[in-house]
Every structure is written in structure tokens, then in C-alpha cells.
Design an enzyme around this catalytic site. Structure first.
Site, PDB file in Angstrom:
ATOM      1  N   GLU A 152      30.839  49.284  37.737  1.00  0.00           N
ATOM      2  CA  GLU A 152      30.404  49.678  38.965  1.00  0.00           C
ATOM      3  C   GLU A 152      29.678  50.778  38.942  1.00  0.00           C
ATOM      4  O   GLU A 152      29.958  52.088  39.216  1.00  0.00           O
ATOM      5  CB  GLU A 152      31.892  49.838  39.997  1.00  0.00           C
ATOM      6  CG  GLU A 152      32.648  48.759  39.990  1.00  0.00           C
ATOM      7  CD  GLU A 152      33.738  48.761  41.044  1.00  0.00           C
ATOM      8  OE1 GLU A 152      34.237  47.985  41.333  1.00  0.00           O
ATOM      9  OE2 GLU A 152      34.296  49.826  40.980  1.00  0.00           O
ATOM     10  N   GLU A 314      35.251  40.750  40.014  1.00  0.00           N
ATOM     11  CA  GLU A 314      36.553  41.414  40.492  1.00  0.00           C
ATOM     12  C   GLU A 314      36.976  40.719  41.733  1.00  0.00           C
ATOM     13  O   GLU A 314      36.174  40.884  42.792  1.00  0.00           O
ATOM     14  CB  GLU A 314      36.890  42.749  40.556  1.00  0.00           C
ATOM     15  CG  GLU A 314      36.741  43.596  39.110  1.00  0.00           C
ATOM     16  CD  GLU A 314      36.826  45.014  39.609  1.00  0.00           C
ATOM     17  OE1 GLU A 314      37.272  45.297  40.608  1.00  0.00           O
ATOM     18  OE2 GLU A 314      36.459  46.092  38.647  1.00  0.00           O
TER      19      GLU A 314
END
Length: 689
Positions: A152, A314
Site C-alpha cells: 500500500e 485484500e
């Protein structure tokens, strides 16, 4: 412009797994149960730097060797994360210059994650070394199929003000501008006596007596952060390409101050995304029919704009929160499955749930996974088991199909970044984007996001019959010419207020608004005003209607002057000192049309425009669908798959006008059919040659 995309022959389903956090005696049972759920892939190691390198220069792979070997024994594939999102304590203690610093000069110390900066030479060197060591160790492992760079990038924080960042910014500026004269011109430095006479005087934005920095400097700062982030990722991607050429490379998430298109096109095989739809349900709104978790399709559309087929690295599988941030409630029964198919409908061909089991220690003890702490069966496990059975049957049919839309909303990075500081157009972009997305969603008209970049071609635009570019404040002549060509060849483009009055540096053009597209639109802006305080949004009168409808021109009003005889006035302002002046125009240009609306878009205005454009849902001849149910279409040359996703907590009624086959439930449908709360139907149609 050909985008990078995930290419699979069968759908891959799995979970994020952290063997370093669990007793080794649990691993085999975990992997066995994953296979029973029809999982085929796990992601590991993105936060495990200390496991691999417990002390500087000393590498150990035993724990992950055992875990990955065991996963392979159970038939699971493995995605490895490079662990550079969380540098070890020994690293930040010995090399404090790797730590990030706030704009006010406060150092962010060890204890969370993403507390480093991208510019530190020693951090880059150590990241390159751990990446190379891992790649050399696992490049031939039969279970390892790919790599996730870091985790991320630019999440949690996307600004960097360490001393090394100021130095790197100067180097970047020298490469861009070559000399200080050009920099001073680009930054409008003559204003308020900001001209620079030496490069060592130049910094990233810093605190001053006003909270409004030089806007041109602030825009370049964001461009620098994006390029610097990409260069950090490139360091790792180049090593992985060199050492592990048979394993693919991705990274997860799309976050601020990062040109994810450039990063993907230059470095990755495809982009991955982390999908948490419950975030959208926590927003407070006076809207009677808010999109809530359905709004997450907008995020997924932005991912699809980067990679037509992508990975959800995710996928939300439970309630969410950190120790001091209890943010998200539990998914209702059926919602996990709904969100899974939401991701798939919008282009995901691989999906991993976050996470296999909820952590029992650390910051994320309330960020729940599929399994609870006790490891006993629960309804989330049962729901995922159903998804696993379904995708084992239909997943191979859906992969490599592409989302189908005839209309796209256009965005670009420069206006997104400029709009963070410039509140005359930034908030309008958000309002207009949601208004268009929601209006199309509730009318069952699929929509894409198209990100305009220098590399964008006419062919990219001509994929769509209609383009909505709400508020492109910064617009180059090259961009304007591209849209002229698009409209000339039969396309329809719709602009909103504040279009085209800034150049690439954020300077205001000494030309009539809307600047480079004034001729395309056939109008100029003779006056304008912010709608705020005592200035109320005026009602709009539509030329083809006798009465003033309940539509208002929100946030900002451009008062339009018609300049071309080919312009049709579609609507006028019906109040204020500019009552009777054009509010919405349509210009015939070549074979197409250019629309200009002098305000921020809202749902009622968009609804009238959709009616004028005669946009229809592509499934109109197949079925009638209530507004609570999303329609999304993925198709190949041979087949179309119509996803019907019920976001309501109530059963809704569909009406099929022809006999169709539901591949999820293996049944034929015709006439009136009930779709229960949070349920999904996928219709397969054979496409006509």
C-alpha cells in the site's frame, strides 16, 4: 494505449496469511481448511523483514521455507510481499535518517508502519538488498507465482519532508526545469517576491504565516512525490525482473500522490487493490438513497482503468478497526459474498480475503479475518465456503472477460492534486463524480473511469459514445485537441464549470473561459460566482419544459455567453442577477456534440442530461431491475455475463422478459424472480456473431 492486465486461465481465490504470527502446529490445519474452501493462493511476508534479516546483513529463511513448502504440499500457490513497508527496529535505530518527517519538522518514530521516506539512500540500499536476497532464495520455488512490492504505497501518509526529501526534490526540479529561470516562471515566483537565485534556497512546501502555500510549488510537490514513489518501487521491480523473471510483479492499493497508471505501465504486470466496502457505509449523508457499499464500485472502476483485469489482494472479510479506531461494523449475512462478486463484476480475476484469521496481538486485533480468534466455525467461513464452491464451477468462464461500458467519467492526476489545495474546484470534482456515478448506477447504465494522461490516444476515447469530464480546470492545448478529434468523429463530451482556465503549471490563462475548449463548446464564460452563504443555488429552467423543475445549479455558477450559431441552449438559470442566462449548452461540432454545464453536477441535473442523451440500460430488452440492484456486464467475444447484485437488506423483484440461465444457481429464469437480500445472480448470454 494498451494497459497492463492480469492474465489467468482460471479464477484464483485465497487469503492473506501470516505464518510468523501463528504457532507452527496450526499451519497444516490452516492450509488443509483453505483447500477445503477451494482456495488456491495465499499472500505472505509483507511485514516480515525482521524474520528474514534479524540483524543487519544476517539472513534467515527457515521459517518461511517451512511455511511455503507446506503450502506447496497442500497445493497452494504463494505471493510474496517484499517487507519494506515496515523497516526493522535495528534499521531505524541505526539509521534515523530513513524516518519520515512532518511538514512542521516532527519526526515519525518507529512503532507503526510506513514511517520511512523514499529518498533515503541507505534505506533504498537496504530495501534493494532484502529484495535481492528474497528473490534469489525464492525465484525457483515451485509454489511462488509472484511478488507484491512493499504494501500500500502512500497509504496512511503521502507527504514527505525529511531533509533527504528536500534534497531529492531539488534534484527532481533540476531535471525537470534545468535552470532557475524556468523554475521561477513555472512557480510564478515574481509574485510576493519568491524568486530563487540559488538551488539550495528551494524546498518542498514548509510552514509559513499562511496555510496557503505557493500553489504551483504545491502542485510540483505532488508530482515529485509520485515520481519518487515510483522510483522507490522501480528499485525493487528491476531486481525482481532480473532475478525472478518467471514470476509476476504487482503492488496493492491506489493511494494519493501516486500516478498508479505510470507505475503499472512502467513497472508492474498488473495492479492489485485492497477492497473494504464497509468504509463507504460509515459516511454520514442526508441523501435519501445513499450508495453506501455500492459506491465501492466507483473505486473498483478506477482500478479497472489501470488494469482491465486485476487482483484484489485484500478483500474485506469481517468488521474492521485498530486498537484505538473501531471503524467498521460486521458484514451482514451475505455481504461478504456480495462484495466478492462486486469485485469480480468490476474486473477482478484473482481475489484474496484479508485475512485468514484475526490477529490476537498488535494494532489490528479488531481488524477481523475469515476465522475468529477461537478458530471455530463461524458464518463468515460458511459464506466463503459457498463462494469457493461457486467459483470452482464458474470462475474459469469469467476470467479474461472485460467490463463493458459505453460511457466513461474522465479524471486526471493534475486536477486531482491541484484540487486538494484549490477549493474552488477540488470539492466540485468529488460532488460531480458521485452524482454521475450514482445516477448511472441507479439507472443500470454501466460506467468506466478513464484517466486522461499524456499517453491517452484518440482510440482510447473512441471506445466510448459519451465522456463526462466534470471540471478539468487544468487543460492543455494537446488535451483540448484530442477531445476535439473525439467529438468530430461522433463522440459526445460533457464539461462542467471551471473547465480550462489553468495551464499545466496551474497558472490562470489570459484567455476567455473555458480556454482551450471554448471553440469546441461554442461558448465563453462572461461572469461567474461562488454559491455560498447568502448566495443560494439558483433553480434551472429547461428549454424543453414549461415549468421550472426541482433542479438547482450547485456550488459555483459560470454565466455562459453563446458564441457559435451551432450552440443549443438546453437550460437557463431561473433566478439571481443572471436569470435567463444559459446554464447548460450543447454544441454541434463535426459529427458529435460538446456540452457545457455552468455548475457542479447533482443527481437531478444529471438525470435530465441522461434523459436528453437518451442513454438506456443495456439490459432493457432482457429484464427489468429495481434501483437497489446493480447491473454490471463482463464479456468476451463469445459470451456476456450479466451480474445482478442486490445491495438491499430486503428481497427485491426482477422481471425477465426472456428465458435466461443463472450460472451461479444453475437454473433457468423467466418472468418474475425474487432476489433475496445481498444475493447475486449471474446470467450467461451467448453473444451474436
Amino acid at each position: 494505449m494498451v494497459a497492463k492486465k492480469l492474465t489467468l486461465d482460471t479464477f484464483e481465490l485465497g487469503a492473506c496469511y501470516y505464518p510468523e504470527q501463528w504457532p507452527e502446529e496450526l499451519w497444516a490445519d490452516d492450509f488443509r481448511r483453505m483447500k477445503e474452501l477451494n482456495f488456491s493462493v495465499i499472500r505472505v511476508a509483507e511485514f516480515a523483514w525482521t524474520i528474514f534479516e534479524p540483524t543487519e546483513g544476517s539472513f534467515q529463511f527457515d521459517l518461511f521455507d517451512r511455511a511455503i513448502d507446506l503450502a506447496h504440499h497442500f497445493g497452494l500457490k504463494v505471493i510474496l510481499g517484499t517487507p519494506t513497508a515496515t523497516p526493522p527496529v535495528w534499521l531505524t535505530h541505526r539509521y534515523p535518517e530513513v524516518l519520515n518527517v512532518s511538514n512542521e519538522g516532527v519526526t515519525y518514530h518507529h512503532g507503526m508502519r510506513r514511517h520511512y521516506n523514499y529518498s533515503s539512500p541507505i534505506y533504498r540500499s537496504l530495501c534493494a538488498r532484502i529484495t535481492r536476497e528474497m528473490a534469489m532464495h525464492y525465484h525457483n520455488h515451485p509454489a511462488v507465482i509472484g511478488w507484491q512490492i512493499d504494501n500500500e504505497l502512500n497509504c496512511e501518509i503521502n507527504v514527505f519532508y525529511a531533509e533527504v526529501d528536500h534534497i531529492a526534490f531539488r534534484r527532481w526540479l533540476i531535471e525537470i526545469y534545468k535552470d532557475l529561470t524556468k523554475l521561477n516562471l513555472a512557480w510564478g515566483a515574481v509574485f510576493w517576491n519568491q524568486s530563487y537565485t540559488s538551488w539550495d534556497q528551494v524546498h518542498l512546501t514548509r510552514p509559513s504565516v499562511s496555510d496557503s502555500p505557493n500553489p504551483h510549488q504545491a502542485l510540483d510537490e505532488k508530482r515529485f512525490i509520485s515520481d519518487n514513489t515510483i522510483s522507490f518501487a522501480k528499485l525493487q521491480a528491476d531486481i525482481l525482473r532480473e532475478v525472478a523473471p518467471l514470476q509476476w510483479v504487482t503492488t496493492n492499493g491506489i493511494f494519493g500522490h501516486l500516478d498508479s497508471h505510470k507505475m503499472t505501465n512502467d513497472l508492474l504486470d498488473f495492479i492489485s487493490y485492497d477492497s473494504y466496502p464497509l468504509f463507504a457505509t460509515t459516511e454520514t449523508s442526508s441523501d435519501l438513497n445513499p450508495l453506501q457499499d455500492r459506491k465501492w464500485g466507483l473505486n473498483l472502476s478506477m482500478v479497472r482503468a489501470i488494469s482491465a483485469q486485476f487482483c484484489v489482494m485484500e478483500q474485506q472479510s469481517g468488521p474492521g478497526g485498530w486498537v484505538n479506531r473501531i471503524e467498521l461494523p460486521s458484514p451482514r449475512p451475505g455481504q461478504m459474498r456480495l462484495w466478492t462478486y462486486q469485485s469480480i463484476a468490476h474486473g477482478a480475476d484473482m481475489l484474496l480475503y484479508f485475512r485468514w484469521r484475526t490477529a490476537t496481538m498488535g494494532t489490528e486485533i479488531y481488524w477481523h479475518g475469515i476465522n475468529d480468534y477461537h478458530n471455530l466455525p463461524n458464518r463468515r467461513v460458511e459464506e466463503v465456503a459457498r463462494v469457493g464452491r461457486e467459483l470452482a464451477s464458474v470462475g474459469k468462464l469469467i476470467v479474461r472477460t472485460s467490463f463493458k461500458a459505453d460511457i466513461a467519467i474522465v479524471k486526471d492526476y493534475d486536477n486531482e492534486w491541484d484540487g486538494e489545495l484549490d477549493t474552488w474546484h477540488g470539492p466540485m470534482e468529488k460532488k460531480s463524480l458521485v452524482a454521475w456515478y450514482k445516477s448511472l448506477q441507479y439507472r443500470h447504465i454501466p460506467v468506466d473511469i478513464l484517466t486522461y494522461r499524456i499517453e491517452t490516444t484518440l482510440e482510447d476515447l473512441l471506445q466510448y459514445k459519451t465522456l463526462v469530464y466534470p471540471h478539468p480546470t487544468i487543460m492543455t492545448d494537446e488535451c483540448a485537441r484530442l477531445f476535439e478529434d473525439y467529438v468530430s468523429q461522433g463522440g459526445t463530451v460533457i464539461f462542467g464549470c471551471r473547465t480550462g482556465y489553468k495551464n499545466i503549471h496551474g497558472h490562470c490563462n489570459m484567455a476567455a473561459f473555458p480556454g482551450p475548449v471554448a471553440e469546441l463548446c461554442g461558448i465563453t464564460v462572461e461572469d461567474f460566482t461562488l454559491i455560498k452563504g447568502i448566495y443560494k443555488a439558483p433553480p434551472i429552467k429547461w428549454r424543453d419544459q414549461d415549468n421550472i423543475k426541482a433542479t438547482h445549479a450547485d456550488m459555483f455558477n459560470d454565466i455562459i455567453r453563446v458564441q457559435s450559431p451551432t450552440v443549443e441552449i438546453v437550460a437557463e438559470y431561473a433566478a439571481e442577477y443572471y436569470a435567463g442566462k444559459p446554464a447548460l449548452t450543447k454544441n454541434s461540432f463535426g459529427q458529435g456534440f460538446a456540452w457545457y454545464y455552468g455548475a457542479a453536477f447533482n443527481e437531478s441535473v444529471v438525470g435530465e442530461i441522461i434523459k436528453s442523451l437518451k442513454l438506456k440500460p443495456p439490459i432493457e430488452a432482457i429484464c427489468d431491475v429495481p434501483w437497489q440492484v446493480e447491473v454490471a456486464i463482463r464479456e468476451s467475444k463469445e459470451s456476456s455475463f450479466i451480474f445482478l447484485l442486490n445491495y438491499s437488506d430486503q428481497a427485491e423483484t426482477l422481471f425477465f422478459k426472456q428465458k435466461v440461465y443463472d450460472i451461479l444457481n444453475e437454473r433457468w429464469l423467466t418472468g418474475e424472480v425474487e432476489i433475496i437480500a445481498f444475493d447475486v445472480i449471474i446470467i450467461k448470454l451467448e453473444r451474436q456473431p
